[in-house]
Write a protein that holds these residues in place. Structure first.
Motif, PDB file in Angstrom:
ATOM      1  N   GLN A   2     -29.098  72.668  13.181  1.00  0.00           N
ATOM      2  CA  GLN A   2     -27.840  72.096  12.735  1.00  0.00           C
ATOM      3  C   GLN A   2     -27.818  70.592  12.978  1.00  0.00           C
ATOM      4  O   GLN A   2     -28.481  70.094  13.883  1.00  0.00           O
ATOM      5  CB  GLN A   2     -26.679  72.724  13.485  1.00  0.00           C
ATOM      6  CG  GLN A   2     -26.499  74.194  13.211  1.00  0.00           C
ATOM      7  CD  GLN A   2     -25.323  74.747  13.980  1.00  0.00           C
ATOM      8  OE1 GLN A   2     -24.366  74.030  14.278  1.00  0.00           O
ATOM      9  NE2 GLN A   2     -25.377  76.012  14.321  1.00  0.00           N
ATOM     10  N   THR A   4     -25.213  66.803  11.766  1.00  0.00           N
ATOM     11  CA  THR A   4     -23.988  66.270  11.183  1.00  0.00           C
ATOM     12  C   THR A   4     -24.366  65.213  10.161  1.00  0.00           C
ATOM     13  O   THR A   4     -25.185  64.333  10.448  1.00  0.00           O
ATOM     14  CB  THR A   4     -23.094  65.639  12.271  1.00  0.00           C
ATOM     15  OG1 THR A   4     -22.801  66.634  13.250  1.00  0.00           O
ATOM     16  CG2 THR A   4     -21.799  65.109  11.679  1.00  0.00           C
ATOM     17  N   ASP A  20     -27.927  66.852  17.139  1.00  0.00           N
ATOM     18  CA  ASP A  20     -26.916  66.999  18.187  1.00  0.00           C
ATOM     19  C   ASP A  20     -27.139  66.059  19.365  1.00  0.00           C
ATOM     20  O   ASP A  20     -26.206  65.755  20.098  1.00  0.00           O
ATOM     21  CB  ASP A  20     -26.848  68.449  18.669  1.00  0.00           C
ATOM     22  CG  ASP A  20     -26.225  69.360  17.619  1.00  0.00           C
ATOM     23  OD1 ASP A  20     -25.553  68.852  16.700  1.00  0.00           O
ATOM     24  OD2 ASP A  20     -26.408  70.589  17.725  1.00  0.00           O
ATOM     25  N   ARG A  45     -20.779  69.319   8.954  1.00  0.00           N
ATOM     26  CA  ARG A  45     -21.866  70.010   9.641  1.00  0.00           C
ATOM     27  C   ARG A  45     -22.781  70.587   8.576  1.00  0.00           C
ATOM     28  O   ARG A  45     -22.322  71.176   7.595  1.00  0.00           O
ATOM     29  CB  ARG A  45     -21.335  71.125  10.531  1.00  0.00           C
ATOM     30  CG  ARG A  45     -20.691  70.631  11.791  1.00  0.00           C
ATOM     31  CD  ARG A  45     -21.643  69.904  12.704  1.00  0.00           C
ATOM     32  NE  ARG A  45     -22.477  70.815  13.466  1.00  0.00           N
ATOM     33  CZ  ARG A  45     -23.429  70.425  14.295  1.00  0.00           C
ATOM     34  NH1 ARG A  45     -23.693  69.149  14.453  1.00  0.00           N
ATOM     35  NH2 ARG A  45     -24.133  71.300  14.960  1.00  0.00           N
ATOM     36  N   GLN A  65     -23.556  74.137   6.475  1.00  0.00           N
ATOM     37  CA  GLN A  65     -23.601  75.120   7.550  1.00  0.00           C
ATOM     38  C   GLN A  65     -22.564  76.181   7.253  1.00  0.00           C
ATOM     39  O   GLN A  65     -21.397  75.872   7.016  1.00  0.00           O
ATOM     40  CB  GLN A  65     -23.296  74.451   8.885  1.00  0.00           C
ATOM     41  CG  GLN A  65     -23.214  75.405  10.048  1.00  0.00           C
ATOM     42  CD  GLN A  65     -24.542  76.049  10.360  1.00  0.00           C
ATOM     43  OE1 GLN A  65     -25.587  75.440  10.240  1.00  0.00           O
ATOM     44  NE2 GLN A  65     -24.487  77.295  10.755  1.00  0.00           N
TER      45      GLN A  65
END
Length: 67
Positions: A2, A4, A20, A45, A65
């Protein structure tokens, strides 16, 4: 993995995501196109796939996501 969305240029379909830990990783048009997205806004995300390590790490897929 994941991340951003950090930057996105609609004309070139490229930009950067932030991992992250705050590390920026660039993506290019083929990675954006592979995810089937039409638009990406900073702060979203996203799920990414990468290859390589360190400074040679690159995003090969960026998509939204989902949970």
């Amino acid at each position: 993995m994941q991340a951003t969305a950090y930057t996105y240029d609609a004309d070139t379909r490229s930009g950067q995501v932030l991992l992250d830990d705050g590390t920026p990783v660039p993506f290019d048009a083929p990675a954006f196109d592979a995810g089937g997205l039409r638009l990406l806004r900073p702060g979203q995300r996203v799920r990414i796939e990468t290859e390589g390590e360190g400074d040679s790490r690159r995003v090969t897929l960026v998509t939204l996501q989902t949970f």
